[in-house]
Scaffold this active site. Structure first.
Site, PDB file in Angstrom:
ATOM      1  N   THR A 102       0.933  -5.969  -1.188  1.00  0.00           N
ATOM      2  CA  THR A 102      -0.113  -5.980  -0.425  1.00  0.00           C
ATOM      3  C   THR A 102      -0.470  -6.954   0.634  1.00  0.00           C
ATOM      4  O   THR A 102      -0.428  -6.822   1.865  1.00  0.00           O
ATOM      5  CB  THR A 102      -1.161  -5.976  -1.496  1.00  0.00           C
ATOM      6  OG1 THR A 102      -1.325  -4.803  -2.174  1.00  0.00           O
ATOM      7  CG2 THR A 102      -2.633  -5.992  -0.762  1.00  0.00           C
ATOM      8  N   HIS A 135      -2.116   1.780  -9.747  1.00  0.00           N
ATOM      9  CA  HIS A 135      -1.620   0.821 -10.800  1.00  0.00           C
ATOM     10  C   HIS A 135      -1.940   1.224 -12.073  1.00  0.00           C
ATOM     11  O   HIS A 135      -1.121   1.052 -13.179  1.00  0.00           O
ATOM     12  CB  HIS A 135      -2.115  -0.501 -10.276  1.00  0.00           C
ATOM     13  CG  HIS A 135      -1.481  -1.220  -9.410  1.00  0.00           C
ATOM     14  ND1 HIS A 135      -0.025  -1.328  -9.596  1.00  0.00           N
ATOM     15  CD2 HIS A 135      -1.847  -1.594  -8.130  1.00  0.00           C
ATOM     16  CE1 HIS A 135       0.481  -2.110  -8.399  1.00  0.00           C
ATOM     17  NE2 HIS A 135      -0.795  -2.154  -7.605  1.00  0.00           N
ATOM     18  N   ASP A 160      -0.511  -0.159   3.342  1.00  0.00           N
ATOM     19  CA  ASP A 160       0.263  -1.044   3.151  1.00  0.00           C
ATOM     20  C   ASP A 160       1.579  -0.881   2.696  1.00  0.00           C
ATOM     21  O   ASP A 160       2.666  -1.636   2.707  1.00  0.00           O
ATOM     22  CB  ASP A 160      -0.487  -2.397   2.333  1.00  0.00           C
ATOM     23  CG  ASP A 160      -1.028  -2.115   1.131  1.00  0.00           C
ATOM     24  OD1 ASP A 160      -1.237  -0.891   0.894  1.00  0.00           O
ATOM     25  OD2 ASP A 160      -1.543  -3.026   0.525  1.00  0.00           O
ATOM     26  N   HIS A 161       1.646   0.205   1.602  1.00  0.00           N
ATOM     27  CA  HIS A 161       2.820   0.758   0.743  1.00  0.00           C
ATOM     28  C   HIS A 161       2.265   1.938   0.096  1.00  0.00           C
ATOM     29  O   HIS A 161       1.144   2.157   0.113  1.00  0.00           O
ATOM     30  CB  HIS A 161       3.264  -0.403  -0.084  1.00  0.00           C
ATOM     31  CG  HIS A 161       2.014  -0.967  -1.004  1.00  0.00           C
ATOM     32  ND1 HIS A 161       1.505  -0.158  -1.983  1.00  0.00           N
ATOM     33  CD2 HIS A 161       1.443  -2.220  -0.935  1.00  0.00           C
ATOM     34  CE1 HIS A 161       0.361  -0.968  -2.357  1.00  0.00           C
ATOM     35  NE2 HIS A 161       0.311  -1.952  -1.773  1.00  0.00           N
ATOM     36  N   ASP A 192      -5.361   0.826   0.777  1.00  0.00           N
ATOM     37  CA  ASP A 192      -4.614   0.177  -0.002  1.00  0.00           C
ATOM     38  C   ASP A 192      -3.496   1.233  -0.893  1.00  0.00           C
ATOM     39  O   ASP A 192      -4.362   1.980  -1.760  1.00  0.00           O
ATOM     40  CB  ASP A 192      -5.130  -0.950  -0.878  1.00  0.00           C
ATOM     41  CG  ASP A 192      -3.920  -2.066  -1.256  1.00  0.00           C
ATOM     42  OD1 ASP A 192      -2.834  -1.693  -1.450  1.00  0.00           O
ATOM     43  OD2 ASP A 192      -4.231  -3.010  -1.309  1.00  0.00           O
ATOM     44  N   HIS A 208       4.407  -1.217  -6.909  1.00  0.00           N
ATOM     45  CA  HIS A 208       5.269  -1.080  -5.579  1.00  0.00           C
ATOM     46  C   HIS A 208       5.716  -2.598  -5.496  1.00  0.00           C
ATOM     47  O   HIS A 208       5.233  -3.276  -6.234  1.00  0.00           O
ATOM     48  CB  HIS A 208       3.970  -1.055  -4.468  1.00  0.00           C
ATOM     49  CG  HIS A 208       2.874  -1.914  -4.527  1.00  0.00           C
ATOM     50  ND1 HIS A 208       2.700  -3.010  -3.994  1.00  0.00           N
ATOM     51  CD2 HIS A 208       1.522  -1.427  -5.220  1.00  0.00           C
ATOM     52  CE1 HIS A 208       1.555  -3.539  -4.084  1.00  0.00           C
ATOM     53  NE2 HIS A 208       0.723  -2.676  -4.946  1.00  0.00           N
ATOM     54  N   ASN A 227       2.759 -11.967  -2.911  1.00  0.00           N
ATOM     55  CA  ASN A 227       1.179 -11.917  -3.205  1.00  0.00           C
ATOM     56  C   ASN A 227       1.076 -13.396  -4.107  1.00  0.00           C
ATOM     57  O   ASN A 227      -0.061 -13.698  -4.105  1.00  0.00           O
ATOM     58  CB  ASN A 227       1.027 -10.679  -4.120  1.00  0.00           C
ATOM     59  CG  ASN A 227       0.769  -9.294  -3.489  1.00  0.00           C
ATOM     60  OD1 ASN A 227       0.802  -9.296  -2.105  1.00  0.00           O
ATOM     61  ND2 ASN A 227       0.713  -8.432  -4.156  1.00  0.00           N
ATOM     62  N   ASP A 270      -5.058   2.107  -4.617  1.00  0.00           N
ATOM     63  CA  ASP A 270      -4.202   1.490  -5.151  1.00  0.00           C
ATOM     64  C   ASP A 270      -4.656   1.015  -6.632  1.00  0.00           C
ATOM     65  O   ASP A 270      -3.715   0.940  -7.472  1.00  0.00           O
ATOM     66  CB  ASP A 270      -4.250  -0.050  -4.221  1.00  0.00           C
ATOM     67  CG  ASP A 270      -3.272  -1.122  -4.889  1.00  0.00           C
ATOM     68  OD1 ASP A 270      -1.669  -0.749  -4.740  1.00  0.00           O
ATOM     69  OD2 ASP A 270      -3.788  -2.144  -5.379  1.00  0.00           O
TER      70      ASP A 270
END
Length: 426
Positions: free
Chosen positions: A85, A221, A262-263, A50, A364, A106, A217
């Site tokens: 996500t 963040h 995922d990104h 992730d 993201h 999400n 991820d």
């Protein structure tokens, strides 16, 4: 001749006479050859890291991933929009854009369930039944699957959940083996769980496995994509992937590894914030989501006011009616998308509350074609010839997975295996 010499001579004569008259013993049977090692067919392992931005590979801390990329297939992979996500994890295993599979955010709402809100802990099949993930088709075809934390893999797809406690489930299909997400489970424990599944007897051994890692991820963040602590998280995940590769080799298990994200991740700052309350009143609209984008529904009788204030281009963001979202996003037809949708410039964020303190971090959800959103893609294993591919969108991963586990193409999906045909061994 001394007495003991006579005795020895007599004894030797007796032995020779016995050898002459006794039947010849059969030669011992040849040693039983060692049992040959089991010849295992390749397993397909889909791994999500992730938030692993594609250029993280260039940081010099990923020897395992770099080796897999060099010896296999790699490409820049665009997430689907929105670059969030849950929408993208569901796209990766269904081959559909979020607008089509129904996990459009999400956090989301549905008019038919006005008192409910979907969050990332929601496992009621009602929210997920818009599409069947690959493990459902695999199970129906007799291909055993096992999922470690993949978003949505704990849901009984096609089933229904009772509306009252104890919320019993009726019907539906899950993987043969699955684990409920728990952030406290370390990367090493996740890898060991997958390896343990593959150590089973052939009759109950999965042929499709998914793995999910969230730490890159989380670091992105918390600290931002350029922070040294995010790079440390990238290095740590590389170690986990190394454990997986070594474990597979130790048990003689060939595998087609498909490693994805995922990104990506973009740098954000509290100084780059757009306040919705500078444009509309707090009571003018019901805001569903904020961040890199904002989705909202005007309050009764306030649609004209909200549209006049928001629709169109503004410094650092743009808003549309859902039906007018640019076609390239493949987003805007699903009934769960609110009537007004605003997208921030990459690195900016839309909020309905002023930041309480200064903060640097990452996020993201931005334009899926922004370089910062580009995601990891590596494929390595006996099914692949080495190669570097042009950029593609992640709806194409699902058709590739079907090829790898022996399922025929599925009509009606948004993706195609065409980006991979030149690197798949016949």
């Amino acid at each position: 001749m001394r007495w003991y010499s006579k005795i020895v001579a007599a004894a030797l004569a007796a032995v020779l006479q016995a050898c002459a008259t006794a039947p010849v013993a059969a030669p011992p049977p040849p040693a039983t050859p060692a049992v040959a090692a089991e010849q295992r067919a390749p397993v397909t392992i889909l791994v999500s890291i992730d938030g692993f931005r594609s250029d993280y590979l260039g940081r010099g801390v990923t020897p395992v991933l770099t080796r897999l990329a060099t010896g296999g297939v790699t490409a820049p992979m665009h997430p689907s929009f929105p670059s969030k996500t849950f929408p993208n994890h569901w796209t990766l295993v269904t081959g559909l854009y979020p607008d089509h599979h129904g996990i459009i955010a999400n956090k989301m709402e549905d008019e038919s369930r006005p008192k409910e809100v979907f969050t990332m802990s929601t496992d009621d099949p009602f929210w997920w039944n818009g599409a069947e993930p690959i493990w459902v088709d695999a199970e129906k075809a007799g291909i055993r699957s096992a999922t470690e934390f993949w978003p949505g893999s704990n849901v009984a797809i096609g089933g229904t959940r009772a509306s009252e406690w104890p919320y019993e489930m009726s019907g539906g299909t899950r993987p043969s083996d699955w684990a409920q997400f728990n952030q406290a489970i370390s990367g090493a424990q996740r890898v060991n769980a997958a390896l343990d599944w593959l150590r089973r007897p052939a009759a109950i051994r999965p042929k499709l496995v998914t793995l999910y890692f969230d730490t890159v991820d989380t670091a992105g963040h918390t600290y931002g994509p350029d922070d040294a602590r995010t790079t440390e998280a990238v290095a740590d995940i590389d170690t986990s992937i190394g454990m997986l590769v070594e474990g597979l080799a130790a048990m003689g298990q060939p595998a087609n590894l498909v490693l994805v994200a995922d990104h990506g991740m973009a740098q954000t700052s509290s100084a780059r914030t757009i306040l919705l309350t500078q444009f509309i009143g707090a009571d003018d609209a019901h805001v569903v989501e904020t961040g890199p984008y904002a989705s909202l529904a005007p309050a009764p009788g306030r649609a004209a006011v909200v549209e006049k204030a928001l629709l169109g281009k503004h410094p650092h963001f743009e808003c549309w009616r859902k039906a007018e979202i640019p076609a390239r996003f493949h987003y805007g037809t699903n009934p769960r998308i609110p009537p007004i949708f605003c997208l921030a410039e990459t690195g900016w964020e839309i909020t309905d509350k002023a930041p309480k303190r200064e903060k640097l971090g990452g996020n993201h959800g931005f334009d899926n074609m922004a370089p910062e959103m580009t995601a990891l893609f590596i494929a390595n294993g006996p099914a692949f010839k080495p190669g570097v591919l042009p950029a593609f969108t992640n709806v194409d991963v699902y058709p590739l997975l079907r090829d790898l586990i022996g399922l025929p193409p599925k009509p009606g999906v948004d993706g195609s295996d065409s980006p991979f045909r030149e690197v798949l061994r016949k």
